[in-house]
Enzyme design. Sequence first.
Site, PDB file in Angstrom:
ATOM      1  N   LYS A  38       0.841  -1.200   0.000  1.00  0.00           N
ATOM      2  CA  LYS A  38       0.000   0.000   0.000  1.00  0.00           C
ATOM      3  C   LYS A  38       0.879   1.255   0.000  1.00  0.00           C
ATOM      4  O   LYS A  38       2.091   1.174   0.249  1.00  0.00           O
ATOM      5  CB  LYS A  38      -0.896  -0.011   1.246  1.00  0.00           C
ATOM      6  CG  LYS A  38      -0.133   0.043   2.564  1.00  0.00           C
ATOM      7  CD  LYS A  38      -1.032  -0.272   3.754  1.00  0.00           C
ATOM      8  CE  LYS A  38      -0.231  -0.256   5.053  1.00  0.00           C
ATOM      9  NZ  LYS A  38      -1.007  -0.814   6.171  1.00  0.00           N
ATOM     10  N   TYR A 264      13.200  31.789   5.083  1.00  0.00           N
ATOM     11  CA  TYR A 264      11.926  32.499   5.256  1.00  0.00           C
ATOM     12  C   TYR A 264      11.668  32.875   6.703  1.00  0.00           C
ATOM     13  O   TYR A 264      12.023  32.129   7.613  1.00  0.00           O
ATOM     14  CB  TYR A 264      10.781  31.610   4.778  1.00  0.00           C
ATOM     15  CG  TYR A 264      10.638  31.545   3.268  1.00  0.00           C
ATOM     16  CD1 TYR A 264      10.641  32.705   2.488  1.00  0.00           C
ATOM     17  CD2 TYR A 264      10.492  30.319   2.635  1.00  0.00           C
ATOM     18  CE1 TYR A 264      10.486  32.632   1.111  1.00  0.00           C
ATOM     19  CE2 TYR A 264      10.335  30.232   1.264  1.00  0.00           C
ATOM     20  CZ  TYR A 264      10.335  31.402   0.508  1.00  0.00           C
ATOM     21  OH  TYR A 264      10.186  31.327  -0.841  1.00  0.00           O
TER      22      TYR A 264
HETATM   23  C1  LIG Z   1      -0.197  -1.784   6.915  1.00  0.00           C
HETATM   24  C2  LIG Z   1      -0.721  -3.052   7.436  1.00  0.00           C
HETATM   25  C3  LIG Z   1       0.126  -4.169   7.616  1.00  0.00           C
HETATM   26  C4  LIG Z   1       1.633  -4.090   7.488  1.00  0.00           C
HETATM   27  O1  LIG Z   1       2.181  -3.697   8.741  1.00  0.00           O
HETATM   28  P1  LIG Z   1       3.749  -3.511   8.938  1.00  0.00           P
HETATM   29  O2  LIG Z   1       3.888  -3.050  10.352  1.00  0.00           O
HETATM   30  O3  LIG Z   1       4.181  -2.472   7.967  1.00  0.00           O
HETATM   31  O4  LIG Z   1       4.387  -4.837   8.678  1.00  0.00           O
HETATM   32  C5  LIG Z   1      -0.455  -5.375   7.951  1.00  0.00           C
HETATM   33  N1  LIG Z   1      -1.796  -5.479   8.128  1.00  0.00           N
HETATM   34  C6  LIG Z   1      -2.626  -4.426   8.009  1.00  0.00           C
HETATM   35  C7  LIG Z   1      -4.079  -4.616   8.250  1.00  0.00           C
HETATM   36  C8  LIG Z   1      -2.129  -3.173   7.671  1.00  0.00           C
HETATM   37  O5  LIG Z   1      -2.957  -2.122   7.573  1.00  0.00           O
END
Ligand SMILES: *Cc1c(COP(=O)(O)O)cnc(C)c1O
Length: 369
Positions: A38, A264
């Site tokens: 993701k 800035y």
């Molecule tokens: C993002 C996510 C993961 C991955 O978790 P990590 O800590 O990056 O390994 C796993 N399960 C769900 C439901 C997630 O949202």
Amino acid sequence: MPKAQETVLEIDLKALKHNFEYLKSITQKDTKTLAVVKAFAYGSHPGTIANYLQDLNVDYFAVAYVSEGVALRDAGIVKPILVLHPQAINFKTLIEKCLEPSLYNAKILNEFISVAKEEEQSNYPVHIKFNTGLNRLGFGANDVDYIISKLEETNSIITKSVFSHLAASEDLSEKDFSRQQIQNFESIAKEFSKKIGYQPMLHICNTSGIINYPEAHLDMVRIGIGLYGFGNSEKENKNFKPIATLKSLISQIHHVEKGETVGYNRAYKSERFIKTATIPIGHADGIGRQYGNGKGYVIINDKPAHIIGNVCMDMIMVNITNIDCKEGDEVIIFGNHPHSASEFSKTAQTISYEIITAISLRVKRLFLI
Ligand SMILES: *Cc1c(COP(=O)(O)O)cnc(C)c1O
């Protein structure tokens, strides 16, 4: 790699392979591996990362949203893709692209059943998500009978897996809570399987879950941050290699006299003579303003150079008074441990997840293979 001639995010696919193989080596033998890609594969490059992992024989992928799943299909991913947080408006697209939804409450379950029917699907694979303590998404333990009744009314969908998510898997002071979550999940899953009459896959572990709860790997583990090189603790980080190095170069060096200001709002007021370097990376590239005014630092010729003044949209200025360097020299914003995204993020009281997913698409991705 030749030194950076502009700001680039270098992505090391050998490091990805190392992390994947390390995670496999600490996962129970019969447990399947789902790669979480993701958020642009945690800010890297989803098509390249997912194809590489597909060639390494990963079993499953997960993304947050349908649009991310569509991008993976368009990039040639043929393995199953779980969509963790789909919205009903995208269900037709989801089915068209053979993506598998996580169904987490009655509303989304019913909406999906009705679209699956409309689209004349039978046994369309879905994943039922239970909340066991994170209180974010998921059915409650008391919803099992309701879900089963809905599933029994239709042959449009079939439960491919039942899953949950740990709230504090990296936090060893919360072991009792995590163990309770695992236990609750196992009892829900047992009841669910018994009532539905078949055995869906079960999964609850993310990266830190794999490391800290080997007894809970179950049928599948969901690996995210570990793939990208972070183990959620200093000790664990030693086993991982960050895949991404954010590099830039010095555009210009300034000599700033006592009493002058930098950047800035004249946020930095010099109390003595200093030298500064201007670097072509700013908040539009993902380096937020919280890194400014002395908090974050970059590495130039192996030495730390702190960001002074406010982070601009396209630039930062860093203090190089004590560093032997010249215009054109390479700058590392983050890369390998110990000067990793995890260390960089700490300077602004945040975590590796946030900084790596924030690097904007303006920054060119380069691949080391
Ligand atoms: C993002 C996510 C993961 C991955 O978790 P990590 O800590 O990056 O390994 C796993 N399960 C769900 C439901 C997630 O949202």
